[in-house]
Design a protein around this motif. Structure first.
Motif, PDB file in Angstrom:
ATOM      1  N   ALA A  12      76.022  66.111  39.812  1.00 43.63           N
ATOM      2  CA  ALA A  12      76.888  67.634  40.597  1.00 43.63           C
ATOM      3  C   ALA A  12      77.573  67.620  41.902  1.00 43.63           C
ATOM      4  O   ALA A  12      77.781  68.456  42.415  1.00 43.63           O
ATOM      5  CB  ALA A  12      76.738  68.734  39.787  1.00 43.63           C
ATOM      6  N   ILE A  37      82.448  66.164  38.528  1.00 44.62           N
ATOM      7  CA  ILE A  37      82.025  66.220  37.394  1.00 44.62           C
ATOM      8  C   ILE A  37      83.225  66.426  36.620  1.00 44.62           C
ATOM      9  O   ILE A  37      83.648  66.011  36.135  1.00 44.62           O
ATOM     10  CB  ILE A  37      81.349  67.596  36.768  1.00 44.62           C
ATOM     11  CG1 ILE A  37      80.171  67.530  37.142  1.00 44.62           C
ATOM     12  CG2 ILE A  37      80.591  67.529  35.452  1.00 44.62           C
ATOM     13  CD1 ILE A  37      78.920  68.649  36.906  1.00 44.62           C
ATOM     14  N   GLY A  79      72.404  68.085  37.022  1.00 38.27           N
ATOM     15  CA  GLY A  79      73.231  68.802  37.173  1.00 38.27           C
ATOM     16  C   GLY A  79      74.785  68.775  35.540  1.00 38.27           C
ATOM     17  O   GLY A  79      75.003  69.643  36.112  1.00 38.27           O
ATOM     18  N   TYR A  80      74.004  68.442  35.115  1.00 36.54           N
ATOM     19  CA  TYR A  80      75.100  67.657  33.836  1.00 36.54           C
ATOM     20  C   TYR A  80      74.587  68.776  32.986  1.00 36.54           C
ATOM     21  O   TYR A  80      72.888  68.671  33.174  1.00 36.54           O
ATOM     22  CB  TYR A  80      75.363  66.096  33.709  1.00 36.54           C
ATOM     23  CG  TYR A  80      76.428  65.705  33.780  1.00 36.54           C
ATOM     24  CD1 TYR A  80      77.626  65.250  33.070  1.00 36.54           C
ATOM     25  CD2 TYR A  80      76.367  65.465  35.386  1.00 36.54           C
ATOM     26  CE1 TYR A  80      78.617  64.684  34.195  1.00 36.54           C
ATOM     27  CE2 TYR A  80      77.078  64.675  35.966  1.00 36.54           C
ATOM     28  CZ  TYR A  80      78.565  64.556  35.440  1.00 36.54           C
ATOM     29  OH  TYR A  80      79.980  63.657  35.695  1.00 36.54           O
TER      30      TYR A  80
END
Length: 166
Positions: A12, A37, A79-80
């Motif tokens: 991200a 993303i 970050g996902y």
């Protein structure tokens, strides 16, 4: 020494993607280092289905963007969220026709593992300067455990389309 193993890394943050990419060397070649993303969700399925967009049109120029040798793994960072990961994963299934046709396993950074290790004093918190090196080392160990590492023949023990956490 054998050629670096091609992998796809998605995160991200551009800075983190670049740090992880450099720390993956020399064993692994991050052929795609996505940090947007929404764009990665569009580009990665095309890459793994064998229909990559022209490298100059990609949102990222951090990786080699050389898709002549197919990637051996897709890796997503912390970050996902679960929802963002599932969207990417489902788009890959759709692009490949079925889960069974996905040519690579997926590896996901686990927030739970990171939090536990930090609480036990066995790893840094994500906001620390030590985090990129630590998460990359965990990733390399997980890839080798799955049979995707230097000197390991074949495609590893993990099934294509399988999801593993590190």
């Amino acid at each position: 020494m054998s050629a670096p193993i091609p992998v796809i890394v998605c995160g991200a943050m551009k800075g983190m993607a670049n740090l992880v990419r450099t720390k993956m060397l020399p064993e692994y070649d991050v052929i795609y280092a996505g940090y947007n993303i929404a764009q990665s969700k569009h580009e990665v399925p095309q890459i793994i289905s064998g229909n990559p967009p022209p490298p100059v049109s990609l949102h990222t120029q951090l990786g080699s963007n050389d898709f002549t040798v197919p990637p051996r793994a897709i890796i997503t960072g912390g970050g996902y969220s679960e929802e963002m990961f599932q969207e990417l994963y489902q788009d890959c299934i759709k692009a490949c026709g079925s889960k069974e046709n996905i040519p690579v396993p997926f590896f996901r950074a686990s927030r739970e593992i990171t939090t536990r290790l930090a609480a036990e004093g066995n790893g840094p918190v994500p906001s620390s300067s030590e985090y990129p090196a630590a998460i990359t080392e965990r990733l390399k160990n997980k890839l080798k455990e799955a049979g995707i590492g230097p000197g390991i023949e074949g495609h590893g023990t993990g099934s294509n389309g399988e999801i593993s956490f590190f």
